[in-house]
Motif scaffolding. Sequence first.
Motif, PDB file in Angstrom:
ATOM      1  N   SER A  47       0.835  -1.207   0.000  1.00 20.69           N
ATOM      2  CA  SER A  47       0.000   0.000   0.000  1.00 20.69           C
ATOM      3  C   SER A  47       0.864   1.249   0.000  1.00 20.69           C
ATOM      4  O   SER A  47       2.033   1.231   0.384  1.00 20.69           O
ATOM      5  N   GLY A  48       0.269   2.367  -0.426  1.00 19.17           N
ATOM      6  CA  GLY A  48       0.974   3.636  -0.426  1.00 19.17           C
ATOM      7  C   GLY A  48       1.428   4.031   0.966  1.00 19.17           C
ATOM      8  O   GLY A  48       2.557   4.502   1.155  1.00 19.17           O
ATOM      9  N   GLU A  49       0.563   3.851   1.957  1.00 14.66           N
ATOM     10  CA  GLU A  49       0.921   4.216   3.329  1.00 14.66           C
ATOM     11  C   GLU A  49       2.163   3.454   3.766  1.00 14.66           C
ATOM     12  O   GLU A  49       3.061   4.019   4.396  1.00 14.66           O
ATOM     13  N   GLU A  50       2.215   2.167   3.457  1.00 14.94           N
ATOM     14  CA  GLU A  50       3.381   1.377   3.861  1.00 14.94           C
ATOM     15  C   GLU A  50       4.635   1.808   3.092  1.00 14.94           C
ATOM     16  O   GLU A  50       5.733   1.838   3.649  1.00 14.94           O
ATOM     17  N   GLY A  51       4.442   2.170   1.828  1.00 14.30           N
ATOM     18  CA  GLY A  51       5.572   2.664   1.047  1.00 14.30           C
ATOM     19  C   GLY A  51       6.106   3.971   1.615  1.00 14.30           C
ATOM     20  O   GLY A  51       7.326   4.200   1.656  1.00 14.30           O
ATOM     21  N   ALA A  52       5.195   4.836   2.088  1.00 14.50           N
ATOM     22  CA  ALA A  52       5.610   6.107   2.682  1.00 14.50           C
ATOM     23  C   ALA A  52       6.395   5.847   3.967  1.00 14.50           C
ATOM     24  O   ALA A  52       7.459   6.433   4.198  1.00 14.50           O
ATOM     25  N   ARG A  53       5.868   4.942   4.792  1.00 11.65           N
ATOM     26  CA  ARG A  53       6.517   4.652   6.070  1.00 11.65           C
ATOM     27  C   ARG A  53       7.919   4.065   5.825  1.00 11.65           C
ATOM     28  O   ARG A  53       8.890   4.465   6.463  1.00 11.65           O
ATOM     29  N   ALA A  54       8.021   3.146   4.876  1.00 15.49           N
ATOM     30  CA  ALA A  54       9.312   2.520   4.578  1.00 15.49           C
ATOM     31  C   ALA A  54      10.305   3.565   4.077  1.00 15.49           C
ATOM     32  O   ALA A  54      11.479   3.569   4.461  1.00 15.49           O
ATOM     33  N   THR A  55       9.837   4.473   3.220  1.00 18.58           N
ATOM     34  CA  THR A  55      10.724   5.503   2.672  1.00 18.58           C
ATOM     35  C   THR A  55      11.214   6.428   3.783  1.00 18.58           C
ATOM     36  O   THR A  55      12.404   6.769   3.849  1.00 18.58           O
ATOM     37  N   ARG A  56      10.296   6.827   4.672  1.00 16.17           N
ATOM     38  CA  ARG A  56      10.675   7.701   5.782  1.00 16.17           C
ATOM     39  C   ARG A  56      11.756   7.029   6.633  1.00 16.17           C
ATOM     40  O   ARG A  56      12.748   7.656   6.982  1.00 16.17           O
ATOM     41  N   SER A  57      11.558   5.732   6.926  1.00 14.85           N
ATOM     42  CA  SER A  57      12.539   5.075   7.788  1.00 14.85           C
ATOM     43  C   SER A  57      13.892   4.943   7.080  1.00 14.85           C
ATOM     44  O   SER A  57      14.940   5.093   7.700  1.00 14.85           O
ATOM     45  N   LEU A  58      13.882   4.731   5.767  1.00 14.54           N
ATOM     46  CA  LEU A  58      15.154   4.655   5.025  1.00 14.54           C
ATOM     47  C   LEU A  58      15.860   6.012   5.007  1.00 14.54           C
ATOM     48  O   LEU A  58      17.077   6.092   5.172  1.00 14.54           O
ATOM     49  N   LEU A  59      15.087   7.087   4.845  1.00 14.15           N
ATOM     50  CA  LEU A  59      15.706   8.415   4.747  1.00 14.15           C
ATOM     51  C   LEU A  59      16.212   8.904   6.100  1.00 14.15           C
ATOM     52  O   LEU A  59      17.040   9.803   6.179  1.00 14.15           O
ATOM     53  N   LEU A  60      15.704   8.302   7.171  1.00 15.76           N
ATOM     54  CA  LEU A  60      16.149   8.686   8.514  1.00 15.76           C
ATOM     55  C   LEU A  60      17.317   7.829   8.989  1.00 15.76           C
ATOM     56  O   LEU A  60      17.903   8.108  10.035  1.00 15.76           O
ATOM     57  N   SER A  61      17.643   6.773   8.232  1.00 19.15           N
ATOM     58  CA  SER A  61      18.690   5.857   8.708  1.00 19.15           C
ATOM     59  C   SER A  61      20.069   6.503   8.552  1.00 19.15           C
ATOM     60  O   SER A  61      20.267   7.406   7.730  1.00 19.15           O
ATOM     61  N   ALA A  62      21.018   6.028   9.353  1.00 16.48           N
ATOM     62  CA  ALA A  62      22.378   6.585   9.352  1.00 16.48           C
ATOM     63  C   ALA A  62      22.997   6.440   7.962  1.00 16.48           C
ATOM     64  O   ALA A  62      23.559   7.381   7.408  1.00 16.48           O
ATOM     65  N   GLU A  63      22.864   5.258   7.388  1.00 19.52           N
ATOM     66  CA  GLU A  63      23.400   5.015   6.049  1.00 19.52           C
ATOM     67  C   GLU A  63      22.284   5.228   5.029  1.00 19.52           C
ATOM     68  O   GLU A  63      21.782   4.284   4.437  1.00 19.52           O
ATOM     69  N   ARG A  64      21.920   6.471   4.851  1.00 19.27           N
ATOM     70  CA  ARG A  64      20.804   6.795   3.976  1.00 19.27           C
ATOM     71  C   ARG A  64      21.088   6.362   2.540  1.00 19.27           C
ATOM     72  O   ARG A  64      22.134   6.704   1.981  1.00 19.27           O
ATOM     73  N   PRO A  65      20.162   5.640   1.913  1.00 14.39           N
ATOM     74  CA  PRO A  65      20.408   5.223   0.530  1.00 14.39           C
ATOM     75  C   PRO A  65      20.325   6.426  -0.418  1.00 14.39           C
ATOM     76  O   PRO A  65      19.657   7.416  -0.112  1.00 14.39           O
ATOM     77  N   THR A  66      21.006   6.316  -1.563  1.00 13.92           N
ATOM     78  CA  THR A  66      20.870   7.368  -2.584  1.00 13.92           C
ATOM     79  C   THR A  66      19.901   6.931  -3.681  1.00 13.92           C
ATOM     80  O   THR A  66      19.588   7.703  -4.577  1.00 13.92           O
ATOM     81  N   ALA A  67      19.451   5.672  -3.610  1.00 15.25           N
ATOM     82  CA  ALA A  67      18.486   5.186  -4.604  1.00 15.25           C
ATOM     83  C   ALA A  67      17.595   4.135  -3.954  1.00 15.25           C
ATOM     84  O   ALA A  67      18.053   3.361  -3.110  1.00 15.25           O
ATOM     85  N   ILE A  68      16.318   4.149  -4.334  1.00 13.91           N
ATOM     86  CA  ILE A  68      15.371   3.165  -3.800  1.00 13.91           C
ATOM     87  C   ILE A  68      14.613   2.517  -4.958  1.00 13.91           C
ATOM     88  O   ILE A  68      14.099   3.205  -5.844  1.00 13.91           O
ATOM     89  N   LEU A  69      14.572   1.186  -4.926  1.00 14.04           N
ATOM     90  CA  LEU A  69      13.797   0.414  -5.902  1.00 14.04           C
ATOM     91  C   LEU A  69      12.517  -0.074  -5.212  1.00 14.04           C
ATOM     92  O   LEU A  69      12.588  -0.695  -4.146  1.00 14.04           O
ATOM     93  N   TYR A  70      11.368   0.224  -5.794  1.00 13.47           N
ATOM     94  CA  TYR A  70      10.083  -0.156  -5.205  1.00 13.47           C
ATOM     95  C   TYR A  70       9.479  -1.351  -5.951  1.00 13.47           C
ATOM     96  O   TYR A  70       9.728  -1.531  -7.137  1.00 13.47           O
ATOM     97  N   ASP A  71       8.609  -2.071  -5.256  1.00 13.07           N
ATOM     98  CA  ASP A  71       7.981  -3.255  -5.850  1.00 13.07           C
ATOM     99  C   ASP A  71       6.683  -2.958  -6.604  1.00 13.07           C
ATOM    100  O   ASP A  71       6.099  -3.848  -7.218  1.00 13.07           O
ATOM    101  N   ASN A  72       6.189  -1.737  -6.507  1.00  9.89           N
ATOM    102  CA  ASN A  72       5.056  -1.345  -7.351  1.00  9.89           C
ATOM    103  C   ASN A  72       5.138   0.166  -7.559  1.00  9.89           C
ATOM    104  O   ASN A  72       6.142   0.802  -7.196  1.00  9.89           O
ATOM    105  N   ASP A  73       4.098   0.760  -8.142  1.00  9.18           N
ATOM    106  CA  ASP A  73       4.226   2.189  -8.415  1.00  9.18           C
ATOM    107  C   ASP A  73       3.576   3.077  -7.363  1.00  9.18           C
ATOM    108  O   ASP A  73       4.032   4.179  -7.110  1.00  9.18           O
ATOM    109  N   ILE A  74       2.535   2.564  -6.719  1.00 10.29           N
ATOM    110  CA  ILE A  74       1.882   3.405  -5.713  1.00 10.29           C
ATOM    111  C   ILE A  74       2.852   3.701  -4.564  1.00 10.29           C
ATOM    112  O   ILE A  74       2.872   4.801  -4.005  1.00 10.29           O
ATOM    113  N   MET A  75       3.716   2.725  -4.230  1.00 10.08           N
ATOM    114  CA  MET A  75       4.694   2.962  -3.163  1.00 10.08           C
ATOM    115  C   MET A  75       5.745   3.977  -3.602  1.00 10.08           C
ATOM    116  O   MET A  75       6.231   4.775  -2.797  1.00 10.08           O
ATOM    117  N   ALA A  76       6.089   3.969  -4.899  1.00  9.30           N
ATOM    118  CA  ALA A  76       7.061   4.948  -5.398  1.00  9.30           C
ATOM    119  C   ALA A  76       6.469   6.354  -5.404  1.00  9.30           C
ATOM    120  O   ALA A  76       7.156   7.332  -5.091  1.00  9.30           O
TER     121      ALA A  76
END
Lengths: 342, 342
Positions: B229-258
Amino acid sequence: MSAPSERVTIKDVAAAAGVSKGAVSLAFNHKPGVSDATRERIFAAARQLGWAPNSSARSLSRQSVDTIGLAICRPARLLGLEPFYMEFISGIESVLAERDCSLLLRLVGSLEEEISLQERWWRERQIGGSILVDFHQEDPRIAPLRGLGLPAVAVGHPTLTGGFPSVWTDDAAAVVEAVRYLAALGHRRIARVGGPTGLGHSAIRAVAFEETMEQLGLEGGPHVETGFSGEEGARATRSLLLSAERPTAILYDNDIMAVAGLGVAAEMGVSVPDDLSLLAWDDSQLCRLTHPTLSAMSHDVHGFGAQVTRVLFEVLAGHEVLSQPVATPSLVPRASTASPRA
Amino acid sequence: MSAPSERVTIKDVAAAAGVSKGAVSLAFNHKPGVSDATRERIFAAARQLGWAPNSSARSLSRQSVDTIGLAICRPARLLGLEPFYMEFISGIESVLAERDCSLLLRLVGSLEEEISLQERWWRERQIGGSILVDFHQEDPRIAPLRGLGLPAVAVGHPTLTGGFPSVWTDDAAAVVEAVRYLAALGHRRIARVGGPTGLGHSAIRAVAFEETMEQLGLEGGPHVETGFSGEEGARATRSLLLSAERPTAILYDNDIMAVAGLGVAAEMGVSVPDDLSLLAWDDSQLCRLTHPTLSAMSHDVHGFGAQVTRVLFEVLAGHEVLSQPVATPSLVPRASTASPRA
């Protein structure tokens, strides 16, 4: 009603297959202990007697009540593009699942094709009743389907649905609220990007929009008619933003078009909401995922589908059913609407 | 095959109703010229004889082949949120419409419930065959449904679908392409936001992601498992962007999450694509409506549904059918991916 003693029971199936009741139960529960040949014999006996597990009161003669029909007259490709129908169908399915029923779904190319299809579904007892959607003005389905005696619930305003029990949203009231809200923020040039006016609910919204603008003493803002897709919403928004009398607010007829409008505004360097307010309709999760988030006329589409289905089961149970509105879409202000920058 | 002379024709219906063939035609074409009483008599005769217009070769005994089953094991609310299934179903419907067939659709709460349902559909001849989706590892549906002899096509990799003819996308190859593309742009910290690994295709993508990262000498980027779901994609993205080793690229499994990821980046002031590249999957129209537009592993989901359905008709016709992949999702670069800013 047949007396309980006339019902086919697991005992009858066991007797017909020459096995114990326990063996029938094992076969139907995919448990080991019956050979493939025996299981086939049990299934054959059950099929012949019209018996199914957990539904001993159900017989093949009643099978059609387990299935509800829905024909949608839109191109297949378009159906995948708009969140509305999938949410509506998910609401239908939520009620069908409670009752162990299924949905017979079909895309048709014309209302005439739908008439033949519903007639065949009904005559061949493939369905117990139907949900009729997308009513047009003077809809050609009304007379033949009423003549057929098909139990059905219409999704649409009673002025459009010709005597079928109907469930509808009060689109006119929602348009009035939307336009009054934008006017209260200080907008004078308000545009609307709507669906095709051949569809009854689009026509109702168009009239409500014009009347409200007039009552508020605002110039009739431009209307653009589209087919509900994001691409068409983008094109309509671009043409509005390029016009001499550029609107400061746009009301959309669904949310995918508003998302597209947001993309066009960003692409053209028009700031939302400072230079342009956008107001969506339907409010699927999309409106909460964009940045800025989209204000919307929020509408529980899933609940709408569920209520329509509950009303259909009332009809199928032979109860007297009155046409009824679902909750009117209500304004959920988010970040895409504000007072226009002086 | 029955001889043509045994078929019920319009002539038989006319004779049974005591009218002319022309009157039967008028009645079925909703034309004036027959009284209500006569029309009812004609319909009753047609019903009794199992005759329908434009399908005189069809009889009630064949009715089940006109209907294809699809059971989806997802919560009803979620089904409305993701464009994938609606596009897939629209593809199925496009082929069914050509053949004057309908889809029997049902949401189920568990795979066990699906087994009972498919069994009942098949035994009661409500369907001629089924499309089976969302295969799990060691899927419990395989043995009972194969035992039933249900004609079916499985949507999933042959390693998951236990001998059913299957149609699948080569998810592993697409993941390799996606990761290699991001690495070629210069990304070293690549994360993936994927579906639940209980689902076979999510697990295949997860393994391919890890293997490719390793082959390229990149640290195993963080995986986040979600429910699409979009909500879960948002939550996952927020947690990745807050992590110490922040990624510079994210691959999503569908488009609503992207799309949700794009909203989160904007909300957190992270510039796409300068500070963060986003790569979507499935590529519904959403990816072209956002700003910046979303790069995606593009996949003709509508065509996928259509091909699955065509293969099922091959199975129903008794032809030998080989499992077959559809076109592998391919990279469509748009504005959301770029080299990372030094």
